[in-house]
Write an enzyme that holds these catalytic residues in place. Structure first.
Site, PDB file in Angstrom:
ATOM      1  N   VAL A 148       1.046  -1.131   0.069  1.00 37.25           N
ATOM      2  CA  VAL A 148       0.107  -0.138  -0.093  1.00 37.25           C
ATOM      3  C   VAL A 148       0.956   1.290  -0.033  1.00 37.25           C
ATOM      4  O   VAL A 148       1.557   1.633   1.062  1.00 37.25           O
ATOM      5  CB  VAL A 148      -1.015  -0.066   1.366  1.00 37.25           C
ATOM      6  CG1 VAL A 148      -1.932   1.095   1.138  1.00 37.25           C
ATOM      7  CG2 VAL A 148      -1.765  -1.368   1.142  1.00 37.25           C
ATOM      8  N   PRO A 149       1.202   1.937  -1.035  1.00 40.18           N
ATOM      9  CA  PRO A 149       2.376   2.685  -1.521  1.00 40.18           C
ATOM     10  C   PRO A 149       2.152   4.115  -0.944  1.00 40.18           C
ATOM     11  O   PRO A 149       2.023   5.281  -1.495  1.00 40.18           O
ATOM     12  CB  PRO A 149       2.529   2.718  -2.917  1.00 40.18           C
ATOM     13  CG  PRO A 149       1.017   2.574  -3.475  1.00 40.18           C
ATOM     14  CD  PRO A 149       0.465   1.755  -2.406  1.00 40.18           C
ATOM     15  N   CYS A 150       2.208   4.070   0.662  1.00 36.20           N
ATOM     16  CA  CYS A 150       2.108   5.372   1.102  1.00 36.20           C
ATOM     17  C   CYS A 150       3.333   6.476   0.849  1.00 36.20           C
ATOM     18  O   CYS A 150       3.469   7.532   0.901  1.00 36.20           O
ATOM     19  CB  CYS A 150       2.257   5.228   2.577  1.00 36.20           C
ATOM     20  SG  CYS A 150       0.389   4.868   3.224  1.00 36.20           S
ATOM     21  N   HIS A 151       4.547   5.680   0.521  1.00 35.68           N
ATOM     22  CA  HIS A 151       5.682   6.186   0.106  1.00 35.68           C
ATOM     23  C   HIS A 151       5.473   7.096  -1.248  1.00 35.68           C
ATOM     24  O   HIS A 151       6.197   8.006  -1.323  1.00 35.68           O
ATOM     25  CB  HIS A 151       6.935   5.228  -0.257  1.00 35.68           C
ATOM     26  CG  HIS A 151       6.690   4.149  -1.188  1.00 35.68           C
ATOM     27  ND1 HIS A 151       6.020   3.360  -1.030  1.00 35.68           N
ATOM     28  CD2 HIS A 151       7.168   4.373  -2.485  1.00 35.68           C
ATOM     29  CE1 HIS A 151       6.016   2.440  -2.198  1.00 35.68           C
ATOM     30  NE2 HIS A 151       6.749   3.447  -3.194  1.00 35.68           N
TER      31      HIS A 151
END
Length: 187
Positions: A148-151
């Site tokens: 889950v690409p919060c970056h």
């Protein structure tokens, strides 16, 4: 035992979460899973730190170190960190959070590797344009680094969040790796 007490007993049982470790160029990685899929991907500097982080995220869970069970998931995550062209789309996820958090995280899954978004854009996308801080909070409580690409979520000015759970340097590096992967695909 009555029917009611039986239900309560089942409800009170802690979920079983199995985990294993891997090593990447960005640090140690812990991947934890339930029977439904991967519940947590954490990155840090030591296995002890990662287990402590996992326990704080799932305080009622029964945690079990199980390298053989976790090996396939760990290999997929480390492979992605080292070469984002490997992708994580086939990784089964058991995403746990509030309804709002899940809305935010689902919207993050729509950000392609090599691209970024902002907290403001995510808030607008989920139909809560004034919930910019809440979007930031959802990102900071994400249990599934990379998957889950919060970056990929930045400030409006394009700067890194300054509060990425796994560190600003790791956030910048993953964005750069994904961008290199994206530009090499276009060549």
């Amino acid at each position: 035992m009555t029917k009611t007490s039986s239900r309560k007993e089942v409800k009170d049982q802690s979920p079983d979460i199995r985990y294993g470790f891997g090593k990447s160029s960005l640090g140690r990685i812990l991947v934890a899973s339930s029977d439904k899929g991967v519940v947590s991907i954490l990155i840090g500097d030591s296995n002890a730190q990662l287990v402590e982080d996992l326990q704080s995220r799932f305080p009622k869970a029964h945690l079990r170190h199980d390298e053989p069970e976790a090996a396939g998931f760990v290999k997929a995550v480390v492979g992605y960190v080292e070469d984002p062209s490997n992708g994580l789309a086939d990784l089964p996820l058991d995403i746990r959070g509030t309804t709002f958090q899940k809305r935010v995280w689902k919207s993050l899954l729509d950000i392609p590797a090599g691209e970024t978004s902002t907290y403001t854009e995510i808030a607008q996308k989920i139909g809560s344009p004034k919930a910019i801080r809440a979007v930031g909070n959802a990102c900071s409580t994400n249990n599934l680094a990379f998957a889950v690409p919060c970056h990929r979520v930045l400030h409006k000015d394009g700067s890194v969040s300054g509060g990425y759970h796994w560190g600003d340097d790791r956030q910048r590096e993953m964005i750069e790796r994904e961008a290199r992967r994206d530009s090499s695909k276009k060549s």
